[in-house]
Scaffold this active site. Structure first.
Site, PDB file in Angstrom:
ATOM      1  N   ASP A  58      15.464  52.169  20.161  1.00  0.00           N
ATOM      2  CA  ASP A  58      14.297  52.442  19.342  1.00  0.00           C
ATOM      3  C   ASP A  58      14.659  52.118  17.886  1.00  0.00           C
ATOM      4  O   ASP A  58      15.841  52.063  17.524  1.00  0.00           O
ATOM      5  CB  ASP A  58      13.921  53.913  19.488  1.00  0.00           C
ATOM      6  CG  ASP A  58      12.800  54.324  18.554  1.00  0.00           C
ATOM      7  OD1 ASP A  58      11.722  53.719  18.638  1.00  0.00           O
ATOM      8  OD2 ASP A  58      13.019  55.234  17.741  1.00  0.00           O
TER       9      ASP A  58
ATOM     10  N   ASP B 259      12.337  53.169  14.524  1.00  0.00           N
ATOM     11  CA  ASP B 259      11.978  54.201  13.551  1.00  0.00           C
ATOM     12  C   ASP B 259      12.582  55.546  13.942  1.00  0.00           C
ATOM     13  O   ASP B 259      12.309  56.078  15.019  1.00  0.00           O
ATOM     14  CB  ASP B 259      10.454  54.328  13.456  1.00  0.00           C
ATOM     15  CG  ASP B 259       9.808  53.068  12.923  1.00  0.00           C
ATOM     16  OD1 ASP B 259      10.167  52.656  11.803  1.00  0.00           O
ATOM     17  OD2 ASP B 259       8.965  52.485  13.619  1.00  0.00           O
TER      18      ASP B 259
END
Length: 327
Positions: free
Chosen positions: A13, A15
């Protein structure tokens, strides 16, 4: 033996995991560079195209090509392609990159519900306003298929949690009563697609958010690695339903160097934990014990308990220090 000796790829991932608002999280670049396994960046953020995301990752010091990025905008377009024909009209709520990707996929991007689009695609756009949401609502009420890149209600930034795509989607849902199909996490499709791109048979899914990154990785049948640098904190982990419980818990990506036993829930750092009624008593520990060791100790007990626990009660000075900053 390092955790990464057991896995052949990282599904990362962005953010809250690798960066916050484009600023690298401390130790993230070094940990990824030293991992020794290929990585692909799987992001629910649809604001930038894969080429722009790769460029920003290179700017913080990572060796990343465009094909190393998979965004939820790409996933949404692939989902739309399952029922649309080339040349079909699509109304896109999103940034220019989302619109361009849709055009490149062979669809006609339109600007009004009056043009009777066959689908509405929605991704996060910081300039989104009433007009765009209204055109989307009119299109959906007119029969357009409603697809969204993701349903994250918040977006991590260096300033805190900003409004996410899911919060914008809620306005269209409220106006139409139609629930959209979501292409992004926590659905397993993006994880399977990312692993396939790398030819990975034993990937490790890494993220900061339980209800997207971890739930999605679990749904895909993968081992999951939760970091505490983004949205979900210690208390969310303690209360997590089974489908959102990570295999491993870490402070940050820097902990990828640790072993399986160090990262998995279990008694650590001299701590012990036990149930007392509906509470968990966190006991013992030493001056060298850490907060993350206390958390893993508590999680083993909390996740084995058949109902949600009420309180975590520190019963020693070390335990009190460990839980003081839990959130």
């Amino acid at each position: 033996m390092s955790l990464l000796a057991h896995y052949d790829a990282l599904l990362l991932d962005l953010d809250g995991t690798v960066w916050e608002g484009g600023r690298a999280i401390d130790g993230a670049v070094e940990a990824i560079s030293a991992a020794g396994v290929p990585a692909i960046y799987v992001t629910n953020n649809a604001m930038r195209g894969p080429d722009a995301v790769a460029e920003k990752l290179r700017a913080i010091g990572l060796n990343v090509a465009t094909h190393d990025v998979l965004t939820s905008a790409q996933a949404a377009i692939e989902m739309a392609a399952e029922f649309l024909e080339p040349g079909d009209k699509v109304y896109v709520i999103g940034t220019d990159s989302f619109r361009n990707l849709t055009t490149e996929a062979g669809f006609q991007v339109v600007d009004s519900a009056d043009e009777q689009p066959k689908a509405v695609l929605q991704g996060l756009n910081p300039d989104l306003g009433w007009r765009e949401l209204s055109e989307a609502a009119l299109s959906v009420r007119g029969g357009a298929k409603y697809l969204v890149s993701n349903l994250d209600t918040t977006l991590p930034s260096e300033r805190g949690l900003l409004v996410g795509n899911g919060s914008m989607v809620a306005a269209v849902i409220s106006a139409t009563g139609v629930q959209p199909s979501s292409a992004g996490k926590p659905g397993p499709a993006m994880f399977h697609a990312a692993a396939s791109k790398l030819g990975s048979h034993s990937p490790l899914a890494v993220g900061d958010r339980l209800d997207t990154d971890i739930q999605g990785g679990n749904a895909a049948g993968m081992a999951t690695f939760q970091v505490l640098t983004g949205v979900s904190g210690q208390l969310a982990l303690i209360e997590a339903p089974k489908e959102q419980r990570p295999t491993f818990i870490a402070e940050s990506l820097a902990d990828l160097r640790l072993t399986r036993n160090e990262l998995a829930p279990g008694s650590q750092g001299g701590f012990t934990a036990r149930i007392d009624g509906s509470d968990i008593l966190l006991e013992r520990g030493t001056d060298e014990s850490t907060s993350i060791q206390a958390l893993r100790t508590v999680l083993e007990v909390a996740w084995a308990f058949p109902k949600p626990v009420n309180l975590i009660r520190p019963m020693s000075e070390a335990a009190q220090r460990a839980v003081d900053n839990w959130w």
